[in-house]
Write an enzyme that holds these catalytic residues in place. Sequence first.
Site, mmCIF file in Angstrom:
data_model
loop_
_atom_site.group_PDB
_atom_site.id
_atom_site.type_symbol
_atom_site.label_atom_id
_atom_site.label_comp_id
_atom_site.label_asym_id
_atom_site.label_seq_id
_atom_site.Cartn_x
_atom_site.Cartn_y
_atom_site.Cartn_z
ATOM 1 N N LYS A 198 0.896 4.100 -2.914
ATOM 2 C CA LYS A 198 0.532 5.481 -2.618
ATOM 3 C C LYS A 198 1.691 6.446 -2.870
ATOM 4 O O LYS A 198 1.481 7.602 -3.245
ATOM 5 C CB LYS A 198 0.043 5.586 -1.169
ATOM 6 C CG LYS A 198 -1.306 4.912 -0.929
ATOM 7 C CD LYS A 198 -2.383 5.480 -1.818
ATOM 8 C CE LYS A 198 -3.775 5.016 -1.414
ATOM 9 N NZ LYS A 198 -4.831 5.544 -2.313
ATOM 10 N N TYR A 251 0.830 -1.207 0.000
ATOM 11 C CA TYR A 251 0.000 0.000 0.000
ATOM 12 C C TYR A 251 0.865 1.258 0.000
ATOM 13 O O TYR A 251 0.608 2.214 -0.739
ATOM 14 C CB TYR A 251 -0.908 -0.043 1.224
ATOM 15 C CG TYR A 251 -1.844 1.122 1.398
ATOM 16 C CD1 TYR A 251 -2.973 1.260 0.603
ATOM 17 C CD2 TYR A 251 -1.605 2.064 2.396
ATOM 18 C CE1 TYR A 251 -3.844 2.324 0.787
ATOM 19 C CE2 TYR A 251 -2.473 3.126 2.587
ATOM 20 C CZ TYR A 251 -3.588 3.255 1.783
ATOM 21 O OH TYR A 251 -4.450 4.315 1.963
#
Length: 302
Positions: free
Chosen positions: A175, A171
Amino acid sequence: MSRLCQDRVVVVTGAGRGIGRAHALAFAAEGARVVVNDVGVALDGSSTGDGPAAQVVAEIEALGGKAVANTDDVADWAGARTLVHTAIENFGRLDVLVNNAGFVRDRMLVNLAEDEWDAVIRVHLKGHFAPLRHAAEYWRAESKAGRTPSARVINTSSGAGLLGSVGQSNYSAAKAGIAGLTVVAAAELRRYGVTVNAIAPSARTRMTEDVFAGMMARPDEGFDAMAPENVSPLVVWLGSTESAQVTGRVFEVEGGRVSLAQAWRHGPEAHKSGRWEPGELGPVMEKLIAEAPAPEPVYGAS
């Protein structure tokens, strides 16, 4: 309401629940016509079989707004193209793209499986790139035809992407990639009348409910600081014509706090008139590190 986005056409991905739903409702309240995209998946990306996009459309219409549902997979090339054309075919154009869709599959790095890495990178990073790519193609064509748009892209990064987060290497990497994509797209698309910015929100959603479960109203704020609706005013403003001079920026937003995140910058440096020898660099590195600010801590690091 100020009707800040009156008649602007907005696509919001992952808009069936949480922050995306709040964005869709907030844009509609400000007069926008909204394409509500949500493929309808569980927190880990598995199919749920329900139709949250249609439910949000019904909410918007019940309040007197205009919206249509779209259930395409934003990380699928053809699906992303269809999403962009859904806006054009239903409302005549596209003014704003809000990339928000995503899910998590959290693991410590040594336990993270290949498919868990691939799935999160796909939905977050490719799921931002694919709709942006097709929207950019449309806006470039409009600009070349003499109809220069006042278009906006708002991407969704995260504090995990800016600082890192223990147990979220997939993640965090996705991001961080979104933040990098944002600044490059801003530089490339400005000539076509397009601004590109990103937000790094903190709010209570399906992805963060365990983290923020105990955080409600704060004594100094008097409201639910972790409500997803707190994030949307900034996104609506960034999607309006008022934000024309703001591009290539990443904003952190939580409750009533908005801040501008500082990107990687050139820091202290050392020079010599030739190539460094490996054995010379120990004291040089020590000096550079001593001169630089300490890095922000990774979320969850001990």
